[in-house]
Design a protein around this motif. Structure first.
Motif, short mmCIF file in Angstrom:
data_model
loop_
_atom_site.label_atom_id
_atom_site.label_comp_id
_atom_site.label_asym_id
_atom_site.label_seq_id
_atom_site.Cartn_x
_atom_site.Cartn_y
_atom_site.Cartn_z
N THR A 575 30.38 -31.06 39.72
CA THR A 575 31.71 -31.09 40.34
C THR A 575 32.80 -30.78 39.31
O THR A 575 32.58 -30.87 38.10
CB THR A 575 32.00 -32.47 40.96
OG1 THR A 575 31.95 -33.46 39.92
CG2 THR A 575 30.99 -32.81 42.04
N GLY A 576 33.96 -30.39 39.83
CA GLY A 576 35.16 -30.22 39.01
C GLY A 576 35.09 -29.10 38.01
O GLY A 576 34.52 -28.03 38.25
N LYS A 577 35.65 -29.35 36.83
CA LYS A 577 35.78 -28.31 35.80
C LYS A 577 34.44 -27.90 35.19
O LYS A 577 34.37 -26.88 34.50
CB LYS A 577 36.72 -28.79 34.71
CG LYS A 577 36.25 -30.04 33.98
CD LYS A 577 37.27 -30.48 32.96
CE LYS A 577 36.79 -31.75 32.22
NZ LYS A 577 37.78 -32.20 31.23
N LYS A 592 45.29 -27.37 40.07
CA LYS A 592 44.57 -28.65 40.07
C LYS A 592 43.92 -28.93 41.42
O LYS A 592 42.82 -29.50 41.49
CB LYS A 592 45.56 -29.77 39.73
CG LYS A 592 44.93 -31.13 39.61
CD LYS A 592 45.98 -32.18 39.28
CE LYS A 592 45.36 -33.56 39.21
NZ LYS A 592 46.36 -34.61 38.97
N GLU A 593 44.56 -28.50 42.50
CA GLU A 593 44.02 -28.77 43.83
C GLU A 593 42.66 -28.11 44.01
O GLU A 593 41.72 -28.72 44.52
CB GLU A 593 45.01 -28.25 44.88
CG GLU A 593 44.55 -28.52 46.31
CD GLU A 593 45.53 -28.00 47.33
OE1 GLU A 593 45.23 -28.09 48.53
OE2 GLU A 593 46.59 -27.48 46.92
N GLU A 596 39.91 -29.87 42.08
CA GLU A 596 39.44 -31.13 42.66
C GLU A 596 38.53 -30.91 43.87
O GLU A 596 37.84 -31.84 44.29
CB GLU A 596 40.64 -31.98 43.09
CG GLU A 596 41.45 -32.52 41.92
CD GLU A 596 42.69 -33.27 42.37
OE1 GLU A 596 43.05 -33.12 43.55
OE2 GLU A 596 43.27 -33.98 41.54
N LYS A 616 39.80 -32.42 51.03
CA LYS A 616 39.17 -33.54 50.32
C LYS A 616 38.08 -34.21 51.16
O LYS A 616 37.05 -34.64 50.63
CB LYS A 616 40.25 -34.57 49.95
CG LYS A 616 39.80 -35.66 49.02
CD LYS A 616 39.50 -35.14 47.64
CE LYS A 616 39.17 -36.26 46.66
NZ LYS A 616 38.81 -35.75 45.32
N TYR A 619 34.96 -32.16 50.99
CA TYR A 619 34.43 -32.28 49.63
C TYR A 619 33.58 -33.55 49.50
O TYR A 619 32.45 -33.53 48.98
CB TYR A 619 35.58 -32.29 48.63
CG TYR A 619 35.17 -32.63 47.22
CD1 TYR A 619 34.67 -31.65 46.36
CD2 TYR A 619 35.29 -33.93 46.73
CE1 TYR A 619 34.29 -31.96 45.06
CE2 TYR A 619 34.92 -34.25 45.44
CZ TYR A 619 34.42 -33.26 44.61
OH TYR A 619 34.05 -33.58 43.32
N SER A 636 31.73 -41.13 46.32
CA SER A 636 33.06 -40.62 46.66
C SER A 636 33.97 -41.72 47.20
O SER A 636 33.51 -42.78 47.64
CB SER A 636 32.95 -39.50 47.70
OG SER A 636 32.65 -40.04 48.98
#
Length: 684
Positions: A575-577, A592-593, A596, A616, A619, A636
């Motif tokens: 997930t993420g970066k 950033k959105e 995420e 979200k 996700y 989550s």
């Protein structure tokens, strides 16, 4: 007359009454008392001698006739005793009806108007009058101006007997409340300013009656004359060392409600976008915020001025940037919101400028819109204070802090708008979180008001201790206490139920994956105009996915999705970066959105299936579902929320039969074994 004590009481009274004459009522009354073994004290005997026992041994009509004659006695002592008896007897509605039929009310008013009585005589006269009028038999509209002036004169005198003053205030209150015509007559004789000195004493009963009269005058006055300052009540009553009783608390509550109801007219008045005077207020807000002078008509083109105004109105946080006057056509709060904004800008200029400039320098999404916030906050404060509603008859809930300032509502708004801005920053809110922020601010204000601060400064101090973090802690603590989660048996039950709930959540996530979701593709140019669809097979063995020409209207069938990924081949969920499609060239520019909402599925050695969820919620559903397929924990925020909701509901259902029953910390002791186990019962 001899009385046989063996006879029943009814027979004795009948025998006594047959030989009744007005001259010997004392002897007969004493004989009745002696014959029935009543305990006669010296005071009782004196009462019998002066005739107060008369109403017990005669009909209400006879008593009324005799008291009507006695209160006209030339002897002051006899007259005083008769008025005392009349004050006591008037509480009975049957007697009151008989006395009023004898024109007794007119007799009492004439005695008051003549002005010859004073002290105790006047006190008992007014007491009897109040008791008789409380039955509602006689209309208040029947009284003369002379009588009203006389009662008002007792209130206006600087030194007056306490009992007379109290009865006079009670009469004035009833007159004002029961007759609009009498209100005008009373208002000509007495003003609120003349009543305020009576609050400066130490007698709380006098203070209570005084505020009751002020409330009555306030309630009946025309709107243009309804002006009163709350500070007089704070100085003379609330700060007094004497504890406030329930009746005084009720009158203060009524005064508070009536004062705030003065705001109703502005609250329900829409702004007229064509009214130049009203538009000038908006220009003034702009001028104070940005330190600009109103440009003359010839300064630049019309389009340039419009563009400049639109830019500034956007910074001020209005919904309608072109014509902010439209924002104030919503009622409530109507023009009241604009009044509050102007008061804040003029009387708390530094705080106003700081809020406007601070938010105008943020990203549009994270800006706390001052205009919109002020309008919604004003509406909220009106709801909290019940502006426009009539006072309740049994409520005692007044707030001392509102009595400390002549513009308490405006100051209340100024403190609250700064709180809203502070909470917005603490929550790191965006424009989508506006309603959530307003809910938290409402809770902060309500919790601070519950503590009954004595001043606006104290209210502001209490709010400092109710930050967003503190509100979350309080909510969690209340939830824990409400369910008694600290009890060992409850904790054991929670631990037993939790796996069942988690399995339920897991099944829901997998069912959602089986329904599938449409995802957007993001190209190197970040054009989001292509779609692809992914769904889990019903047996949870395979992920089916494939490209689409356009966004689907419903579920996409398996056979139309060309690609497959066996779940057994999935190695991990990233997930993420850490996702590969977030590390590509130019990925640092990804906002950033998007970061995420990104997740990837690693399969085989270094192959990835890359996702960017539409929101979200999706996700959380997909990351939870994929982790569940891999046998990993679902972590989550959505899962935590579902767990809290379902677990709380399940606990309540299971403990429903134990409501109001104390659950012991330790289990009950196991009983000793019986001496034998011969428990068989022979039916024969």
């Amino acid at each position: 007359m001899e009385i046989d004590q063996k006879k029943p009481l009814s027979a004795i009274i009948k025998e006594v009454c047959e030989g009744w004459s007005l001259g010997n009522h004392e002897n007969f009354a004493l004989q009745i008392a002696d014959a029935t073994n009543f305990y006669i004290t010296e005071k009782n005997r004196n009462d019998i001698k002066n005739g107060s026992i008369l109403r017990l041994t005669t009909s209400p009509y006879q008593t009324a006739v005799q008291l009507h004659e006695r209160i006209q006695s030339s002897s002051m002592d006899a007259k005083l005793e008769a008025l005392k008896d009349l004050a006591n007897a008037s509480r009975d509605i049957t007697f009151a009806q008989e006395f009023i039929n004898l024109d007794g009310i007119s007799l009492l008013t004439q005695m008051v108007e003549s002005g010859t009585d004073f002290g105790d005589l006047l006190s008992f006269t007014l007491t009897a009058f109040v008791e008789l009028m409380d039955h509602g038999i006689v209309s208040w509209d029947t009284f003369s101006v002379a009588f009203i002036k006389k009662i008002a004169s007792y209130v206006n005198k600087s030194a007056m007997d306490t009992a007379v003053l109290q009865r006079s205030l009670a009469i004035l209150e009833s007159m004002v409340l029961n007759s609009q015509d009498l209100y005008h007559k009373v208002a000509q004789e007495i003003t609120i300013g003349q009543l305020i000195p009576h609050l400066q004493g130490t007698d709380q009963d006098i203070q209570t009656y005084t505020i009751a009269v002020i409330n009555a005058l306030f309630l009946k006055a025309p709107e243009e004359k309804r002006q009163v300052r709350l500070q007089f009540a704070h100085t003379n009553v609330i700060r007094s060392p004497t504890p406030i009783n329930d009746e005084m608390a009720h009158q203060l509550y009524v005064l508070q409600v009536l004062t705030f109801n003065l705001l109703e007219d502005r609250m329900m008045t829409k702004m007229d976008p064509q009214d130049q005077a009203q538009r000038d207020i908006i220009f003034e807000l702009r001028r104070i915020a940005f330190d600009v002078e109103c440009e003359p008509n010839n300064s630049g083109s019309i389009e340039k001025r419009k563009s400049m105004y639109t830019r500034d109105y956007k910074k001020l946080g209005f919904i309608n940037h072109v014509n902010p006057a439209v924002d104030f056509t919503q009622i409530p709060p109507g023009m009241l919101a604009l009044d509050n904004m102007l008061y804040f800008a003029r009387h708390h200029q530094d705080a106003y400028i700081r809020i406007v400039l601070e938010n105008s320098s943020r990203e549009d999404k994270h800006e706390c819109p001052f205009g919109r916030s002020s309008i919604e906050l004003t509406k909220m404060l009106c709801e909290i204070l019940k502006v426009g509603e009539l006072p309740s008859e049994n409520c005692h809930d007044f707030h001392p802090m509102f009595f400390t300032h002549d513009r308490s509502f405006e100051e209340f708004f100024c403190i609250s708008i700064q709180l809203l801005n502070k909470t917005w920053k603490e929550m790191r809110a965006t424009s989508e979180d506006f309603n959530k922020v307003m809910q938290v601010v409402r809770e902060q204000i309500m919790r601070a008001l519950t503590l009954k601060p004595n001043s606006l400064d104290q209210f502001k101090s209490r709010l400092q201790n109710l930050s967003y973090t503190e509100i979350l802690k309080i909510r969690q603590s209340e939830r824990m206490n409400q369910e008694d989660f600290q009890s060992r048996p409850i904790l054991e039950l929670r631990e037993k139920i939790q796996p069942e709930i988690m399995e339920l959540i897991k099944q829901q996530r997998l069912n959602r994956l089986c329904e599938g979701t449409c995802f957007r593709k993001i190209s190197s140019r970040r054009r989001q105009d292509k779609f692809w669809y992914c769904r889990l097979s019903p047996n949870h063995k395979v992920l089916h996915y494939g490209d689409l020409e356009e966004s689907p209207q419903g579920e996409v069938p398996h056979d139309s999705l060309q690609d497959k990924l066996p779940v057994a081949d999935i190695k991990a969920v990233i997930t993420g970066k850490d996702c590969p499609h977030m590390k590509e060239k130019g990925a640092l520019k990804q906002n950033k959105e998007v970061l995420e909402l990104a997740f990837s599925v690693l399969y085989e050695s270094d192959e990835y299936l890359n996702f960017i969820a539409p929101d979200k919620h999706e996700y959380c559903v997909w990351t939870d579902g994929l982790n569940a397929l891999l046998g990993k924990e679902m972590t989550s925020d959505y899962t935590k929320s579902d767990m809290d909701t379902l677990l709380s509901m399940e606990m309540k259902l299971r403990l429903l039969d134990l409501e109001n029953i104390q659950i012991p910390e330790a289990p009950p002791p196991i009983p000793k074994e019986p001496s034998n186990y011969d428990f068989v019962y022979d039916c024969n």
